[in-house]
Design an enzyme around this catalytic site. Structure first.
Site, mmCIF file in Angstrom:
data_model
loop_
_atom_site.group_PDB
_atom_site.id
_atom_site.type_symbol
_atom_site.label_atom_id
_atom_site.label_comp_id
_atom_site.label_asym_id
_atom_site.label_seq_id
_atom_site.Cartn_x
_atom_site.Cartn_y
_atom_site.Cartn_z
ATOM 1 N NE ARG A 68 -3.399 0.167 2.859
ATOM 2 C CZ ARG A 68 -4.645 0.256 2.413
ATOM 3 N NH1 ARG A 68 -5.044 1.358 1.822
ATOM 4 N NH2 ARG A 68 -5.494 -0.727 2.536
ATOM 5 C CG ASN A 110 -13.622 11.817 1.906
ATOM 6 O OD1 ASN A 110 -13.706 11.553 0.717
ATOM 7 N ND2 ASN A 110 -14.232 11.083 2.834
ATOM 8 C CG HIS A 112 -18.837 9.900 4.805
ATOM 9 N ND1 HIS A 112 -18.363 8.667 4.389
ATOM 10 C CD2 HIS A 112 -19.795 9.647 5.731
ATOM 11 C CE1 HIS A 112 -19.010 7.716 5.054
ATOM 12 N NE2 HIS A 112 -19.880 8.281 5.869
ATOM 13 N N GLY A 146 -7.879 8.488 10.686
ATOM 14 C CA GLY A 146 -8.990 7.557 10.933
ATOM 15 C C GLY A 146 -9.856 7.416 9.679
ATOM 16 C CD GLU A 177 -22.162 13.207 -1.879
ATOM 17 O OE1 GLU A 177 -21.084 13.112 -2.497
ATOM 18 O OE2 GLU A 177 -22.792 12.195 -1.510
HETATM 19 C C1 GAR Z 1 -20.418 10.102 -3.220
HETATM 20 O O1 GAR Z 1 -21.709 9.872 -2.674
HETATM 21 C C2 GAR Z 1 -19.403 10.282 -2.107
HETATM 22 O O2 GAR Z 1 -19.925 10.956 -0.986
HETATM 23 C C3 GAR Z 1 -19.087 8.857 -1.787
HETATM 24 O O3 GAR Z 1 -19.002 8.219 -3.034
HETATM 25 C C4 GAR Z 1 -19.891 8.856 -3.933
HETATM 26 C C5 GAR Z 1 -19.124 9.221 -5.184
HETATM 27 O O4 GAR Z 1 -19.985 9.758 -6.136
HETATM 28 N N1 GAR Z 1 -17.867 8.748 -1.075
HETATM 29 C C6 GAR Z 1 -17.671 7.848 -0.112
HETATM 30 O O5 GAR Z 1 -18.491 7.021 0.210
HETATM 31 C C7 GAR Z 1 -16.294 7.930 0.547
HETATM 32 N N2 GAR Z 1 -16.267 7.106 1.710
HETATM 33 P P1 GAR Z 1 -19.401 10.416 -7.449
HETATM 34 O O6 GAR Z 1 -18.311 9.484 -7.913
HETATM 35 O O7 GAR Z 1 -20.546 10.466 -8.395
HETATM 36 O O8 GAR Z 1 -18.839 11.732 -7.097
#
Ligand code: GAR
Length: 217
Positions: A68, A110, A112, A146, A177
């Site tokens: 990683r 990020n 979420h 975390g 978002e």
């Molecule tokens: C979004 O809902 C984002 O919040 C989530 O993945 C999706 C990506 O959508 N992220 C996570 O779950 C991170 N832990 P997108 O590729 O259409 O932007």
């Protein structure tokens, strides 16, 4: 013209948050430019989106690395070469290691799809529905060591309805978002994001007054 904040967007699959940031840059509502899009998966739609918008994009496939830390070092080198100032994770489904965090202290954010600290991790829309929560939403936060635990920059709240499915709730959250992620990036571009211990202070931000209740009488 004022200097634009140089962004890198990291994505694994989907791409709608990337598109909302591209749109903000193109429409000049964001004082930022995407210097580089990095994906860890060659099939990621984000690579096509970036290509279509004329944005430099690279795939660094994590499957090509047995360790990683080696994958992380390759990504960090690409980001440093591109001289990016803020790293924006948009559906990037890899854990961020110490290698990464040390290279970009307080410069990784990020989004979420839940109201942290509730429902960290994966499949959180389904978990919120199964739990019977009345509200969910999305959180933009600093990345720390975390999983979804870093200081919170901004959140948006959406109601959960009794007939919601994972898809309907995810769509309702995604709509928010696409508003709060560009907004958070713009605050960075304006140098309005200050980290005070565990708390984030946004200089001169408006305060919402409205409480939300769900369901209504
Ligand atoms: C979004 O809902 C984002 O919040 C989530 O993945 C999706 C990506 O959508 N992220 C996570 O779950 C991170 N832990 P997108 O590729 O259409 O932007």
């Amino acid at each position: 013209m004022a200097k634009k904040l140089r962004l890198a967007v990291l994505a694994s699959g989907g791409d709608t948050n990337l598109q909302s940031i591209i749109d903000g840059c193109q429409q000049d509502t964001l004082d930022a430019e995407i210097a580089l899009v990095v994906c860890n998966n060659p099939g990621a739609g984000a690579l096509k989106r970036a290509e279509a918008a004329g944005i430099r994009n690279i795939c660094i496939n994590h499957r090509d690395f047995s360790e990683r830390a080696d994958f992380d070092r390759a990504v960090v080198t690409a980001l440093q070469d591109a001289q990016v100032e803020l790293i924006v994770l948009a559906g990037f489904m890899r854990i961020i290691s110490a290698v990464f965090l040390e290279a970009f202290p307080q410069r990784i954010i990020n989004i979420h799809p839940a109201l942290l600290p509730a429902f960290p991790g994966l499949h959180v829309q389904q978990k919120a529905i199964e739990y019977g929560a009345r509200f969910s939403g999305c959180t933009v936060h600093f990345v720390d060591d975390g999983v979804d635990t870093g200081p919170i920059i901004v959140q948006a709240v959406v109601p959960i309805h009794s007939d919601d499915t994972e898809e309907t709730l995810s769509a309702r959250i995604l709509e928010q978002e696409h508003k709060i992620y560009p907004q958070a990036i713009q605050w960075f571009a304006q140098d309005r994001v200050k980290l005070e211990g565990r708390k984030v202070v946004i200089t001169d931000a408006e305060r919402p007054q409205q409480a939300l209740i769900n369901p209504l009488p």
